[in-house]
Design a protein around this motif. Structure first.
Motif, PDB file in Angstrom:
ATOM      1  N   ILE A   1      15.201  -8.517   2.968  1.00 11.40           N
ATOM      2  CA  ILE A   1      13.710  -8.330   2.355  1.00 11.40           C
ATOM      3  C   ILE A   1      14.148  -7.636   0.913  1.00 11.40           C
ATOM      4  O   ILE A   1      14.667  -6.572   0.721  1.00 11.40           O
ATOM      5  CB  ILE A   1      12.635  -7.635   2.938  1.00 11.40           C
ATOM      6  N   GLY A   2      13.621  -8.484  -0.175  1.00 12.70           N
ATOM      7  CA  GLY A   2      13.691  -8.201  -1.475  1.00 12.70           C
ATOM      8  C   GLY A   2      12.184  -7.625  -1.785  1.00 12.70           C
ATOM      9  O   GLY A   2      11.195  -8.439  -1.474  1.00 12.70           O
ATOM     10  N   ILE A   3      12.064  -6.662  -2.769  1.00 14.75           N
ATOM     11  CA  ILE A   3      10.644  -6.370  -3.270  1.00 14.75           C
ATOM     12  C   ILE A   3      10.813  -6.134  -4.829  1.00 14.75           C
ATOM     13  O   ILE A   3      11.611  -5.395  -5.372  1.00 14.75           O
ATOM     14  CB  ILE A   3       9.954  -5.177  -2.632  1.00 14.75           C
ATOM     15  N   VAL A   4       9.772  -6.652  -5.552  1.00 14.37           N
ATOM     16  CA  VAL A   4       9.957  -6.531  -6.946  1.00 14.37           C
ATOM     17  C   VAL A   4       8.534  -6.007  -7.304  1.00 14.37           C
ATOM     18  O   VAL A   4       7.375  -6.562  -6.903  1.00 14.37           O
ATOM     19  CB  VAL A   4       9.928  -8.136  -7.686  1.00 14.37           C
ATOM     20  N   ASP A   5       8.509  -5.132  -8.116  1.00 13.09           N
ATOM     21  CA  ASP A   5       7.371  -4.548  -8.879  1.00 13.09           C
ATOM     22  C   ASP A   5       7.671  -3.543  -9.980  1.00 13.09           C
ATOM     23  O   ASP A   5       8.655  -2.750  -9.673  1.00 13.09           O
ATOM     24  CB  ASP A   5       6.337  -3.756  -7.766  1.00 13.09           C
ATOM     25  N   TYR A   6       7.093  -3.173 -10.909  1.00 13.07           N
ATOM     26  CA  TYR A   6       7.311  -2.308 -11.647  1.00 13.07           C
ATOM     27  C   TYR A   6       6.256  -1.293 -12.058  1.00 13.07           C
ATOM     28  O   TYR A   6       6.128  -0.321 -12.928  1.00 13.07           O
ATOM     29  CB  TYR A   6       7.576  -2.829 -13.296  1.00 13.07           C
ATOM     30  N   ASP A   7       5.168  -1.343 -11.196  1.00 19.53           N
ATOM     31  CA  ASP A   7       4.029  -0.377 -11.393  1.00 19.53           C
ATOM     32  C   ASP A   7       4.304   0.943 -10.389  1.00 19.53           C
ATOM     33  O   ASP A   7       4.902   0.948  -9.394  1.00 19.53           O
ATOM     34  CB  ASP A   7       2.832  -1.251 -10.854  1.00 19.53           C
ATOM     35  N   THR A   8       3.332   1.885 -11.136  1.00 16.68           N
ATOM     36  CA  THR A   8       3.050   3.022 -10.144  1.00 16.68           C
ATOM     37  C   THR A   8       1.893   3.093  -9.267  1.00 16.68           C
ATOM     38  O   THR A   8       0.869   2.362  -9.743  1.00 16.68           O
ATOM     39  CB  THR A   8       3.439   4.256 -11.079  1.00 16.68           C
ATOM     40  N   VAL A   9       1.897   3.894  -8.296  1.00 16.40           N
ATOM     41  CA  VAL A   9       0.526   3.803  -7.412  1.00 16.40           C
ATOM     42  C   VAL A   9      -0.294   4.917  -8.305  1.00 16.40           C
ATOM     43  O   VAL A   9       0.133   5.760  -8.682  1.00 16.40           O
ATOM     44  CB  VAL A   9       1.107   4.669  -6.128  1.00 16.40           C
ATOM     45  N   ASN A  10      -1.695   4.285  -8.269  1.00 22.30           N
ATOM     46  CA  ASN A  10      -2.755   5.123  -8.701  1.00 22.30           C
ATOM     47  C   ASN A  10      -3.730   5.186  -7.710  1.00 22.30           C
ATOM     48  O   ASN A  10      -3.828   4.487  -6.927  1.00 22.30           O
ATOM     49  CB  ASN A  10      -3.244   4.948 -10.076  1.00 22.30           C
ATOM     50  N   ILE A  11      -4.781   6.076  -7.865  1.00 21.02           N
ATOM     51  CA  ILE A  11      -5.821   6.400  -6.879  1.00 21.02           C
ATOM     52  C   ILE A  11      -6.589   5.207  -6.561  1.00 21.02           C
ATOM     53  O   ILE A  11      -7.180   4.992  -5.494  1.00 21.02           O
ATOM     54  CB  ILE A  11      -6.633   7.836  -7.347  1.00 21.02           C
ATOM     55  N   THR A  12      -6.669   4.489  -7.595  1.00 20.68           N
ATOM     56  CA  THR A  12      -7.785   3.237  -7.339  1.00 20.68           C
ATOM     57  C   THR A  12      -7.218   2.046  -6.550  1.00 20.68           C
ATOM     58  O   THR A  12      -7.681   1.194  -6.013  1.00 20.68           O
ATOM     59  CB  THR A  12      -8.215   2.476  -8.615  1.00 20.68           C
ATOM     60  N   ASN A  13      -5.555   2.299  -6.331  1.00 21.39           N
ATOM     61  CA  ASN A  13      -4.878   1.144  -5.362  1.00 21.39           C
ATOM     62  C   ASN A  13      -5.286   1.600  -3.989  1.00 21.39           C
ATOM     63  O   ASN A  13      -5.100   0.862  -3.079  1.00 21.39           O
ATOM     64  CB  ASN A  13      -3.470   1.560  -5.742  1.00 21.39           C
ATOM     65  N   LEU A  14      -5.746   2.845  -3.540  1.00 25.12           N
ATOM     66  CA  LEU A  14      -5.683   3.122  -2.155  1.00 25.12           C
ATOM     67  C   LEU A  14      -6.943   2.655  -1.311  1.00 25.12           C
ATOM     68  O   LEU A  14      -6.715   2.898  -0.104  1.00 25.12           O
ATOM     69  CB  LEU A  14      -5.635   4.863  -2.199  1.00 25.12           C
ATOM     70  N   ASN A  15      -7.611   1.848  -1.938  1.00 29.09           N
ATOM     71  CA  ASN A  15      -8.720   1.254  -1.158  1.00 29.09           C
ATOM     72  C   ASN A  15      -8.190   0.047  -0.367  1.00 29.09           C
ATOM     73  O   ASN A  15      -8.831  -0.601   0.266  1.00 29.09           O
ATOM     74  CB  ASN A  15     -10.110   0.894  -2.231  1.00 29.09           C
ATOM     75  N   ARG A  16      -7.044  -0.494  -1.009  1.00 30.64           N
ATOM     76  CA  ARG A  16      -6.337  -1.560  -0.268  1.00 30.64           C
ATOM     77  C   ARG A  16      -4.953  -1.784   0.117  1.00 30.64           C
ATOM     78  O   ARG A  16      -4.461  -2.559   0.528  1.00 30.64           O
ATOM     79  CB  ARG A  16      -6.810  -2.861  -1.204  1.00 30.64           C
ATOM     80  N   GLN A  17      -4.219  -0.717  -0.645  1.00 28.07           N
ATOM     81  CA  GLN A  17      -3.011  -0.725  -0.483  1.00 28.07           C
ATOM     82  C   GLN A  17      -2.371   0.263   0.220  1.00 28.07           C
ATOM     83  O   GLN A  17      -1.837   1.455   0.034  1.00 28.07           O
ATOM     84  CB  GLN A  17      -2.291  -0.567  -2.190  1.00 28.07           C
ATOM     85  N   ILE A  18      -2.681   0.017   1.738  1.00 26.52           N
ATOM     86  CA  ILE A  18      -2.738   1.176   2.604  1.00 26.52           C
ATOM     87  C   ILE A  18      -1.215   1.474   3.110  1.00 26.52           C
ATOM     88  O   ILE A  18      -1.214   2.443   4.134  1.00 26.52           O
ATOM     89  CB  ILE A  18      -3.465   0.805   3.997  1.00 26.52           C
ATOM     90  N   LEU A  19      -0.128   1.041   2.559  1.00 29.46           N
ATOM     91  CA  LEU A  19       1.198   1.641   2.973  1.00 29.46           C
ATOM     92  C   LEU A  19       1.332   2.894   2.003  1.00 29.46           C
ATOM     93  O   LEU A  19       2.105   3.632   2.431  1.00 29.46           O
ATOM     94  CB  LEU A  19       2.128   0.407   2.390  1.00 29.46           C
ATOM     95  N   TYR A  20       0.579   2.956   1.055  1.00 26.21           N
ATOM     96  CA  TYR A  20       0.591   4.081   0.135  1.00 26.21           C
ATOM     97  C   TYR A  20      -0.188   5.182   0.529  1.00 26.21           C
ATOM     98  O   TYR A  20      -1.431   4.973   1.238  1.00 26.21           O
ATOM     99  CB  TYR A  20       0.547   3.799  -1.476  1.00 26.21           C
TER     100      TYR A  20
END
Ligand SMILES: [Zn+2]
Length: 254
Positions: free
Chosen positions: A50-69
Protein backbone atom coordinates in the motif's frame (compact mmCIF):
# COMPACT_ATOMS: atom_id res chain seq x y z
CA UNK A 1 -5.26 -19.80 13.10
CA UNK A 2 -4.13 -16.69 11.29
CA UNK A 3 -5.52 -13.18 11.05
CA UNK A 4 -7.14 -13.85 7.66
CA UNK A 5 -9.17 -16.97 8.67
CA UNK A 6 -12.49 -15.11 8.41
CA UNK A 7 -11.51 -13.66 5.03
CA UNK A 8 -10.70 -17.11 3.70
CA UNK A 9 -14.02 -18.58 4.88
CA UNK A 10 -15.79 -16.36 2.35
CA UNK A 11 -16.41 -18.22 -0.90
CA UNK A 12 -15.38 -15.21 -2.99
CA UNK A 13 -11.99 -15.02 -1.25
CA UNK A 14 -10.75 -18.43 -0.06
CA UNK A 15 -7.06 -19.36 0.19
CA UNK A 16 -6.22 -18.32 -3.38
CA UNK A 17 -8.07 -15.00 -3.08
CA UNK A 18 -6.13 -14.15 0.07
CA UNK A 19 -2.88 -14.76 -1.82
CA UNK A 20 -4.03 -12.34 -4.52
CA UNK A 21 -4.90 -9.75 -1.85
CA UNK A 22 -1.45 -10.18 -0.28
CA UNK A 23 0.31 -9.52 -3.57
CA UNK A 24 -1.88 -6.55 -4.64
CA UNK A 25 -0.38 -3.06 -5.04
CA UNK A 26 -2.75 -0.20 -4.22
CA UNK A 27 -2.04 3.54 -3.96
CA UNK A 28 -4.32 5.70 -1.81
CA UNK A 29 -4.32 9.35 -2.88
CA UNK A 30 -5.07 11.38 0.23
CA UNK A 31 -5.27 10.18 3.83
CA UNK A 32 -8.02 12.48 5.04
CA UNK A 33 -11.52 11.31 5.95
CA UNK A 34 -12.08 9.00 3.00
CA UNK A 35 -8.46 7.88 2.62
CA UNK A 36 -7.90 6.85 6.24
CA UNK A 37 -11.05 4.75 6.14
CA UNK A 38 -9.96 3.11 2.86
CA UNK A 39 -6.53 2.49 4.42
CA UNK A 40 -7.97 0.85 7.55
CA UNK A 41 -10.16 -1.41 5.40
CA UNK A 42 -7.31 -2.42 3.05
CA UNK A 43 -4.96 -3.05 5.99
CA UNK A 44 -7.58 -5.28 7.63
CA UNK A 45 -8.11 -7.19 4.37
CA UNK A 46 -4.34 -7.74 4.15
CA UNK A 47 -3.55 -5.84 0.93
CA UNK A 48 0.18 -6.54 0.71
CA UNK A 49 1.60 -3.34 -0.80
CA UNK A 50 0.00 0.00 0.00
CA UNK A 51 1.19 3.49 -0.87
CA UNK A 52 -0.23 6.65 0.71
CA UNK A 53 0.13 10.19 -0.63
CA UNK A 54 -0.58 13.39 1.32
CA UNK A 55 1.34 16.52 2.32
CA UNK A 56 -1.07 17.78 4.97
CA UNK A 57 -0.69 17.82 8.76
CA UNK A 58 -3.42 16.86 11.21
CA UNK A 59 -5.46 19.67 12.74
CA UNK A 60 -8.24 19.63 15.32
CA UNK A 61 -11.00 20.13 12.73
CA UNK A 62 -10.00 16.81 11.06
CA UNK A 63 -10.90 14.73 14.11
CA UNK A 64 -14.68 14.78 13.51
CA UNK A 65 -14.18 12.35 10.60
CA UNK A 66 -10.51 11.24 10.33
CA UNK A 67 -10.72 8.71 13.11
CA UNK A 68 -7.35 7.06 12.54
CA UNK A 69 -5.83 10.21 14.11
CA UNK A 70 -6.06 11.41 17.71
CA UNK A 71 -5.09 14.40 19.86
CA UNK A 72 -1.42 13.36 19.81
CA UNK A 73 -1.43 13.50 15.99
CA UNK A 74 -2.14 17.24 15.82
CA UNK A 75 0.56 19.11 13.91
CA UNK A 76 2.16 15.92 12.56
CA UNK A 77 2.18 14.78 8.94
CA UNK A 78 -0.80 12.57 8.16
CA UNK A 79 1.21 10.06 6.09
CA UNK A 80 3.64 9.52 8.97
CA UNK A 81 0.91 8.83 11.54
CA UNK A 82 -0.96 6.64 9.04
CA UNK A 83 2.18 4.67 8.18
CA UNK A 84 2.95 4.07 11.87
CA UNK A 85 -0.63 2.91 12.41
CA UNK A 86 -0.34 0.35 9.57
CA UNK A 87 3.00 -0.98 10.89
CA UNK A 88 1.47 -1.52 14.35
CA UNK A 89 -1.84 -2.88 13.08
CA UNK A 90 -0.57 -5.25 10.40
CA UNK A 91 3.20 -5.78 10.05
CA UNK A 92 2.60 -8.07 7.02
CA UNK A 93 1.99 -4.96 4.92
CA UNK A 94 4.66 -3.20 2.93
CA UNK A 95 3.61 0.45 3.39
CA UNK A 96 5.18 3.37 1.54
CA UNK A 97 4.44 6.99 2.56
CA UNK A 98 4.80 9.86 0.07
CA UNK A 99 4.71 13.18 1.91
CA UNK A 100 4.25 15.50 -1.07
CA UNK A 101 1.77 17.40 -3.21
CA UNK A 102 1.08 15.58 -6.45
CA UNK A 103 2.05 17.41 -9.62
CA UNK A 104 2.64 16.46 -13.22
CA UNK A 105 6.34 15.82 -12.50
CA UNK A 106 6.06 13.37 -9.58
CA UNK A 107 2.75 11.65 -10.47
CA UNK A 108 4.07 9.12 -12.99
CA UNK A 109 7.08 8.21 -10.86
CA UNK A 110 4.76 7.22 -7.98
CA UNK A 111 1.86 5.73 -9.97
CA UNK A 112 4.13 3.27 -11.83
CA UNK A 113 4.62 1.23 -8.62
CA UNK A 114 0.90 0.45 -8.22
CA UNK A 115 -1.86 -1.37 -10.14
CA UNK A 116 -4.90 0.30 -8.58
CA UNK A 117 -5.26 3.97 -7.66
CA UNK A 118 -7.79 5.14 -5.08
CA UNK A 119 -8.73 8.82 -5.38
CA UNK A 120 -9.51 9.76 -1.79
CA UNK A 121 -8.70 13.46 -1.71
CA UNK A 122 -11.39 15.32 0.20
CA UNK A 123 -11.12 18.23 -2.23
CA UNK A 124 -11.47 18.25 -6.00
CA UNK A 125 -8.16 20.03 -6.46
CA UNK A 126 -6.17 17.14 -7.98
CA UNK A 127 -8.88 15.17 -9.73
CA UNK A 128 -8.08 16.42 -13.23
CA UNK A 129 -4.35 15.67 -12.85
CA UNK A 130 -4.97 12.21 -11.38
CA UNK A 131 -7.44 11.41 -14.14
CA UNK A 132 -5.14 12.54 -16.96
CA UNK A 133 -2.14 10.62 -15.64
CA UNK A 134 -4.13 7.46 -14.87
CA UNK A 135 -5.48 7.40 -18.46
CA UNK A 136 -2.00 8.05 -19.89
CA UNK A 137 -0.48 5.23 -17.79
CA UNK A 138 -3.45 2.90 -18.27
CA UNK A 139 -4.09 2.58 -14.52
CA UNK A 140 -7.44 1.76 -12.96
CA UNK A 141 -8.73 4.67 -10.86
CA UNK A 142 -11.41 4.40 -8.17
CA UNK A 143 -12.85 7.86 -7.73
CA UNK A 144 -14.94 9.19 -4.85
CA UNK A 145 -16.30 12.57 -3.90
CA UNK A 146 -18.19 13.67 -0.81
CA UNK A 147 -20.65 16.54 -0.57
CA UNK A 148 -22.81 17.15 2.50
CA UNK A 149 -24.33 13.74 3.42
CA UNK A 150 -23.86 12.47 -0.12
CA UNK A 151 -21.12 10.41 -1.73
CA UNK A 152 -20.30 9.54 -5.34
CA UNK A 153 -18.20 6.51 -6.27
CA UNK A 154 -17.02 5.37 -9.70
CA UNK A 155 -14.29 3.09 -11.03
CA UNK A 156 -12.67 4.07 -14.31
CA UNK A 157 -10.74 1.68 -16.53
CA UNK A 158 -8.90 3.63 -19.26
CA UNK A 159 -10.40 3.26 -22.77
CA UNK A 160 -12.91 0.67 -21.52
CA UNK A 161 -15.10 2.92 -19.36
CA UNK A 162 -15.60 6.69 -19.42
CA UNK A 163 -12.84 8.53 -17.56
CA UNK A 164 -13.66 11.29 -15.09
CA UNK A 165 -13.26 13.99 -17.74
CA UNK A 166 -15.80 12.21 -19.97
CA UNK A 167 -18.42 13.47 -17.55
CA UNK A 168 -19.30 17.04 -18.41
CA UNK A 169 -19.74 18.05 -14.80
CA UNK A 170 -16.07 17.63 -13.93
CA UNK A 171 -14.01 20.58 -15.09
CA UNK A 172 -11.08 22.68 -14.00
CA UNK A 173 -13.15 25.79 -13.19
CA UNK A 174 -15.25 23.79 -10.73
CA UNK A 175 -12.10 22.32 -9.18
CA UNK A 176 -10.54 25.74 -8.63
CA UNK A 177 -13.73 27.02 -7.05
CA UNK A 178 -13.99 24.03 -4.70
CA UNK A 179 -10.32 24.21 -3.72
CA UNK A 180 -10.74 27.48 -1.87
CA UNK A 181 -13.90 26.66 0.09
CA UNK A 182 -13.86 24.35 3.14
CA UNK A 183 -17.10 22.40 3.33
CA UNK A 184 -18.91 20.45 6.01
CA UNK A 185 -18.33 16.69 6.20
CA UNK A 186 -19.07 14.03 8.81
CA UNK A 187 -17.58 10.67 9.64
CA UNK A 188 -20.54 8.46 8.53
CA UNK A 189 -20.42 9.95 5.01
CA UNK A 190 -16.69 9.46 4.50
CA UNK A 191 -16.68 5.94 5.96
CA UNK A 192 -19.67 4.94 3.78
CA UNK A 193 -17.89 6.13 0.63
CA UNK A 194 -14.58 4.56 1.71
CA UNK A 195 -16.25 1.16 2.27
CA UNK A 196 -17.53 1.19 -1.31
CA UNK A 197 -14.06 2.10 -2.59
CA UNK A 198 -12.50 -0.71 -0.54
CA UNK A 199 -15.03 -3.09 -2.10
CA UNK A 200 -14.04 -1.87 -5.58
CA UNK A 201 -10.39 -2.62 -4.74
CA UNK A 202 -11.34 -6.08 -3.52
CA UNK A 203 -13.44 -6.87 -6.62
CA UNK A 204 -10.62 -5.76 -8.91
CA UNK A 205 -8.03 -7.87 -7.05
CA UNK A 206 -10.24 -10.96 -7.00
CA UNK A 207 -11.88 -10.40 -10.39
CA UNK A 208 -15.24 -11.02 -8.73
CA UNK A 209 -18.53 -9.20 -8.39
CA UNK A 210 -19.83 -6.18 -10.28
CA UNK A 211 -17.76 -3.01 -10.50
CA UNK A 212 -19.27 0.48 -10.17
CA UNK A 213 -18.19 1.52 -13.64
CA UNK A 214 -19.67 3.38 -16.61
CA UNK A 215 -22.12 5.19 -14.37
CA UNK A 216 -21.46 6.41 -10.82
CA UNK A 217 -23.12 5.23 -7.64
CA UNK A 218 -24.64 8.12 -5.70
CA UNK A 219 -25.47 7.51 -2.05
CA UNK A 220 -27.28 9.90 0.26
CA UNK A 221 -26.90 8.97 3.93
CA UNK A 222 -29.48 11.51 5.07
CA UNK A 223 -32.16 10.22 2.70
CA UNK A 224 -31.06 6.59 3.04
CA UNK A 225 -30.93 5.97 -0.71
CA UNK A 226 -28.42 4.82 -3.30
CA UNK A 227 -28.99 5.42 -7.01
CA UNK A 228 -27.31 4.73 -10.35
CA UNK A 229 -28.30 7.74 -12.49
CA UNK A 230 -29.36 7.45 -16.11
CA UNK A 231 -26.44 8.34 -18.38
CA UNK A 232 -26.62 10.42 -21.53
CA UNK A 233 -23.90 9.87 -24.13
CA UNK A 234 -23.04 12.62 -26.61
CA UNK A 235 -22.95 11.72 -30.30
CA UNK A 236 -20.90 14.75 -31.29
CA UNK A 237 -18.55 15.68 -28.44
CA UNK A 238 -15.55 13.65 -27.38
CA UNK A 239 -13.39 13.61 -24.26
CA UNK A 240 -10.12 15.56 -24.62
CA UNK A 241 -8.39 13.06 -22.29
CA UNK A 242 -9.43 9.57 -23.43
CA UNK A 243 -11.30 10.19 -26.70
CA UNK A 244 -14.54 8.43 -25.70
CA UNK A 245 -17.86 10.29 -26.21
CA UNK A 246 -18.72 12.80 -23.50
CA UNK A 247 -21.17 11.60 -20.84
CA UNK A 248 -23.57 13.38 -18.53
CA UNK A 249 -26.18 12.44 -15.98
CA UNK A 250 -29.10 14.17 -14.34
CA UNK A 251 -28.39 15.89 -11.05
CA UNK A 252 -29.52 13.94 -8.02
CA UNK A 253 -32.84 15.36 -6.79
CA UNK A 254 -32.97 16.01 -3.05
ZN1 LIG B 1 -12.53 10.51 -20.98
Amino acid sequence: MDRYDRNKLLDFIGESGQEKISSARVLILGVGGVGTNVLMNLAALGVGHIGIVDYDTVNITNLNRQILYDMNSIGKYKVEIAKDWVIKFNPDIDIEAYCLKLDSDNCEEIFKNYDILVDAFDSHSSVDLINRVSVKMNKILIHAAVSKAKGVIMTTIPFETPCLRCFLNINEEEEKENETKPSGAISPTVSMVASFQAFEVLKLILNQGVLIKKEPLIIDGLLGVAIRPKIYISEKQFCPVCGLPLHSFEAFEE
